[in-house]
Design a protein around this motif. Structure first.
Motif, PDB file in Angstrom:
ATOM      1  N   LEU A 299       0.876  -1.174   0.000  1.00 41.77           N
ATOM      2  CA  LEU A 299       0.000   0.000   0.000  1.00 41.77           C
ATOM      3  C   LEU A 299       0.910   1.220   0.000  1.00 41.77           C
ATOM      4  O   LEU A 299       1.750   1.376   0.884  1.00 41.77           O
ATOM      5  CB  LEU A 299      -0.884   0.034   1.248  1.00 41.77           C
ATOM      6  N   GLU A 300       0.754   2.088  -1.005  1.00 40.97           N
ATOM      7  CA  GLU A 300       1.571   3.294  -1.089  1.00 40.97           C
ATOM      8  C   GLU A 300       0.674   4.516  -1.028  1.00 40.97           C
ATOM      9  O   GLU A 300      -0.330   4.591  -1.729  1.00 40.97           O
ATOM     10  CB  GLU A 300       2.392   3.293  -2.373  1.00 40.97           C
ATOM     11  N   PHE A 301       1.056   5.473  -0.191  1.00 43.38           N
ATOM     12  CA  PHE A 301       0.285   6.706  -0.024  1.00 43.38           C
ATOM     13  C   PHE A 301       1.194   7.906  -0.249  1.00 43.38           C
ATOM     14  O   PHE A 301       2.341   7.924   0.199  1.00 43.38           O
ATOM     15  CB  PHE A 301      -0.295   6.802   1.390  1.00 43.38           C
ATOM     16  N   LYS A 302       0.684   8.924  -0.943  1.00 42.92           N
ATOM     17  CA  LYS A 302       1.365  10.204  -1.100  1.00 42.92           C
ATOM     18  C   LYS A 302       0.678  11.193  -0.157  1.00 42.92           C
ATOM     19  O   LYS A 302      -0.496  11.532  -0.348  1.00 42.92           O
ATOM     20  CB  LYS A 302       1.254  10.709  -2.536  1.00 42.92           C
ATOM     21  N   VAL A 303       1.400  11.638   0.854  1.00 38.52           N
ATOM     22  CA  VAL A 303       0.803  12.475   1.891  1.00 38.52           C
ATOM     23  C   VAL A 303       1.394  13.873   1.824  1.00 38.52           C
ATOM     24  O   VAL A 303       2.585  14.067   2.113  1.00 38.52           O
ATOM     25  CB  VAL A 303       1.036  11.867   3.286  1.00 38.52           C
ATOM     26  N   PRO A 304       0.602  14.887   1.445  1.00 42.72           N
ATOM     27  CA  PRO A 304       1.110  16.266   1.456  1.00 42.72           C
ATOM     28  C   PRO A 304       1.194  16.800   2.887  1.00 42.72           C
ATOM     29  O   PRO A 304       0.252  16.641   3.674  1.00 42.72           O
ATOM     30  CB  PRO A 304       0.064  17.031   0.635  1.00 42.72           C
ATOM     31  N   VAL A 305       2.331  17.418   3.207  1.00 43.03           N
ATOM     32  CA  VAL A 305       2.549  17.950   4.558  1.00 43.03           C
ATOM     33  C   VAL A 305       2.869  19.435   4.425  1.00 43.03           C
ATOM     34  O   VAL A 305       3.859  19.807   3.790  1.00 43.03           O
ATOM     35  CB  VAL A 305       3.705  17.222   5.272  1.00 43.03           C
ATOM     36  N   PRO A 306       2.050  20.312   4.994  1.00 45.97           N
ATOM     37  CA  PRO A 306       2.292  21.759   4.838  1.00 45.97           C
ATOM     38  C   PRO A 306       3.545  22.213   5.574  1.00 45.97           C
ATOM     39  O   PRO A 306       4.015  21.561   6.510  1.00 45.97           O
ATOM     40  CB  PRO A 306       1.026  22.385   5.449  1.00 45.97           C
ATOM     41  N   ALA A 307       4.082  23.356   5.146  1.00 43.68           N
ATOM     42  CA  ALA A 307       5.229  23.945   5.828  1.00 43.68           C
ATOM     43  C   ALA A 307       4.867  24.258   7.275  1.00 43.68           C
ATOM     44  O   ALA A 307       3.764  24.736   7.555  1.00 43.68           O
ATOM     45  CB  ALA A 307       5.668  25.215   5.098  1.00 43.68           C
ATOM     46  N   HIS A 308       5.770  23.976   8.172  1.00 41.63           N
ATOM     47  CA  HIS A 308       5.576  24.223   9.611  1.00 41.63           C
ATOM     48  C   HIS A 308       4.259  23.613  10.099  1.00 41.63           C
ATOM     49  O   HIS A 308       3.573  24.197  10.948  1.00 41.63           O
ATOM     50  CB  HIS A 308       5.612  25.723   9.914  1.00 41.63           C
ATOM     51  N   GLY A 309       3.914  22.463   9.543  1.00 35.68           N
ATOM     52  CA  GLY A 309       2.646  21.834   9.915  1.00 35.68           C
ATOM     53  C   GLY A 309       2.773  20.323   9.991  1.00 35.68           C
ATOM     54  O   GLY A 309       3.869  19.761  10.020  1.00 35.68           O
ATOM     55  N   SER A 310       1.611  19.669   9.997  1.00 40.27           N
ATOM     56  CA  SER A 310       1.589  18.214  10.103  1.00 40.27           C
ATOM     57  C   SER A 310       0.441  17.651   9.280  1.00 40.27           C
ATOM     58  O   SER A 310      -0.481  18.378   8.873  1.00 40.27           O
ATOM     59  CB  SER A 310       1.448  17.783  11.570  1.00 40.27           C
ATOM     60  N   ALA A 311       0.495  16.367   9.035  1.00 39.46           N
ATOM     61  CA  ALA A 311      -0.562  15.651   8.314  1.00 39.46           C
ATOM     62  C   ALA A 311      -0.617  14.238   8.864  1.00 39.46           C
ATOM     63  O   ALA A 311       0.387  13.708   9.359  1.00 39.46           O
ATOM     64  CB  ALA A 311      -0.303  15.645   6.812  1.00 39.46           C
ATOM     65  N   THR A 312      -1.791  13.613   8.775  1.00 37.74           N
ATOM     66  CA  THR A 312      -1.986  12.287   9.347  1.00 37.74           C
ATOM     67  C   THR A 312      -2.614  11.347   8.333  1.00 37.74           C
ATOM     68  O   THR A 312      -3.564  11.713   7.638  1.00 37.74           O
ATOM     69  CB  THR A 312      -2.885  12.358  10.604  1.00 37.74           C
ATOM     70  N   LEU A 313      -2.052  10.158   8.243  1.00 39.65           N
ATOM     71  CA  LEU A 313      -2.641   9.061   7.476  1.00 39.65           C
ATOM     72  C   LEU A 313      -3.208   8.055   8.472  1.00 39.65           C
ATOM     73  O   LEU A 313      -2.506   7.633   9.397  1.00 39.65           O
ATOM     74  CB  LEU A 313      -1.587   8.377   6.606  1.00 39.65           C
ATOM     75  N   ALA A 314      -4.466   7.683   8.291  1.00 41.11           N
ATOM     76  CA  ALA A 314      -5.095   6.652   9.123  1.00 41.11           C
ATOM     77  C   ALA A 314      -5.729   5.622   8.200  1.00 41.11           C
ATOM     78  O   ALA A 314      -6.509   5.979   7.309  1.00 41.11           O
ATOM     79  CB  ALA A 314      -6.148   7.263  10.046  1.00 41.11           C
ATOM     80  N   TYR A 315      -5.378   4.354   8.406  1.00 44.16           N
ATOM     81  CA  TYR A 315      -5.923   3.314   7.534  1.00 44.16           C
ATOM     82  C   TYR A 315      -6.112   2.013   8.310  1.00 44.16           C
ATOM     83  O   TYR A 315      -5.516   1.822   9.386  1.00 44.16           O
ATOM     84  CB  TYR A 315      -5.019   3.088   6.323  1.00 44.16           C
ATOM     85  N   ALA A 316      -6.952   1.142   7.764  1.00 41.56           N
ATOM     86  CA  ALA A 316      -7.220  -0.160   8.384  1.00 41.56           C
ATOM     87  C   ALA A 316      -7.242  -1.230   7.308  1.00 41.56           C
ATOM     88  O   ALA A 316      -7.691  -0.999   6.185  1.00 41.56           O
ATOM     89  CB  ALA A 316      -8.540  -0.140   9.140  1.00 41.56           C
ATOM     90  N   VAL A 317      -6.771  -2.417   7.679  1.00 37.81           N
ATOM     91  CA  VAL A 317      -6.697  -3.561   6.781  1.00 37.81           C
ATOM     92  C   VAL A 317      -7.414  -4.741   7.422  1.00 37.81           C
ATOM     93  O   VAL A 317      -7.311  -4.957   8.639  1.00 37.81           O
ATOM     94  CB  VAL A 317      -5.217  -3.926   6.491  1.00 37.81           C
ATOM     95  N   ARG A 318      -8.151  -5.500   6.596  1.00 35.80           N
ATOM     96  CA  ARG A 318      -8.786  -6.734   7.078  1.00 35.80           C
ATOM     97  C   ARG A 318      -8.188  -7.925   6.335  1.00 35.80           C
ATOM     98  O   ARG A 318      -8.104  -7.926   5.109  1.00 35.80           O
ATOM     99  CB  ARG A 318     -10.296  -6.721   6.873  1.00 35.80           C
ATOM    100  N   TYR A 319      -7.778  -8.943   7.102  1.00 34.67           N
ATOM    101  CA  TYR A 319      -7.274 -10.192   6.541  1.00 34.67           C
ATOM    102  C   TYR A 319      -8.368 -11.242   6.616  1.00 34.67           C
ATOM    103  O   TYR A 319      -9.133 -11.302   7.569  1.00 34.67           O
ATOM    104  CB  TYR A 319      -6.060 -10.675   7.326  1.00 34.67           C
TER     105      TYR A 319
END
Length: 200
Positions: free
Chosen positions: A173-193
């Motif tokens: 699983l590949e994600f491209k996450v933009p992160v602002p200057a002097h800021g933060s960003a969050t990726l949240a994901y779930a997988v079912r087997y």
């Protein structure tokens, strides 16, 4: 090439040329290994805190490249050459995409925590969820590439994600996450087997 006695001479393997390159910031966790049966063990969350993020340079090989050390240079504000960093490259045929890790970004950090883990033995299912928080202390916005490898079992599906994957394969699983200057960003994901009784 003439080598006078007692000297060391450097000679280029390729003619000088300009290449289109892209700076990338990458976190690659795990691997493509699948166990012989579903791994339902709660062996730990594989969390990390304040992790530096790899700074890479990607380009298309203009010719067949021999394995070795690649040094990347850029121009500073006055136009003088400045070393970006160096890293190892493997043998690469002409036209192959090459990614070289130049070091670690000094102003990007990542924190990863598992937010859920549940095994339903009767239903032959298992769910696992993660949250990755990225912080950017720099003056420019950055995009971070997160590569996650769901590897508890070969049958899995992405059940939720606040960011759409840029790439999804049976091992990645590949994600491209933009992160602002002097800021933060969050990726949240779930997988079912999912598995069948004979898989155990």
């Amino acid at each position: 090439v003439n080598l006078p006695n007692g000297t060391v001479t450097l000679t280029p393997l390729y003619a000088e040329q300009t290449l289109a390159c892209a700076r990338e910031y990458v976190i690659d966790d795990g691997n493509a290994y699948f166990p012989p049966k579903p791994n339902t063990n709660d062996y730990g969350s594989q969390d990390y805190r304040d992790r530096p993020i790899a700074s890479t340079l990607a380009f298309t090989a203009p010719d067949a490249l021999a394995a070795g050390t690649l040094r990347a240079w850029t121009a500073d504000r006055d136009g003088a050459p400045t070393l970006l960093g160096e890293g190892s490259v493997a043998d690469a045929p002409k036209g192959q995409r090459v990614s070289v890790q130049l070091g670690e970004s000094f102003d990007l950090r990542a924190t990863r925590e598992r937010t859920a883990f549940h095994v339903d033995a009767k239903a032959h299912t298992m769910t696992e969820a993660y949250k990755v928080t990225l912080t950017n202390g720099g003056d420019a916005a950055r995009t971070v590439t997160l590569r996650e490898h769901p590897n508890r079992w070969r049958e899995w599906s992405l059940t939720s994600s606040n960011i759409k994957p840029s790439k999804q394969t049976p091992q990645l699983l590949e994600f491209k996450v933009p992160v602002p200057a002097h800021g933060s960003a969050t990726l949240a994901y779930a997988v079912r087997y999912n598995w069948a009784a004979q898989d155990l």
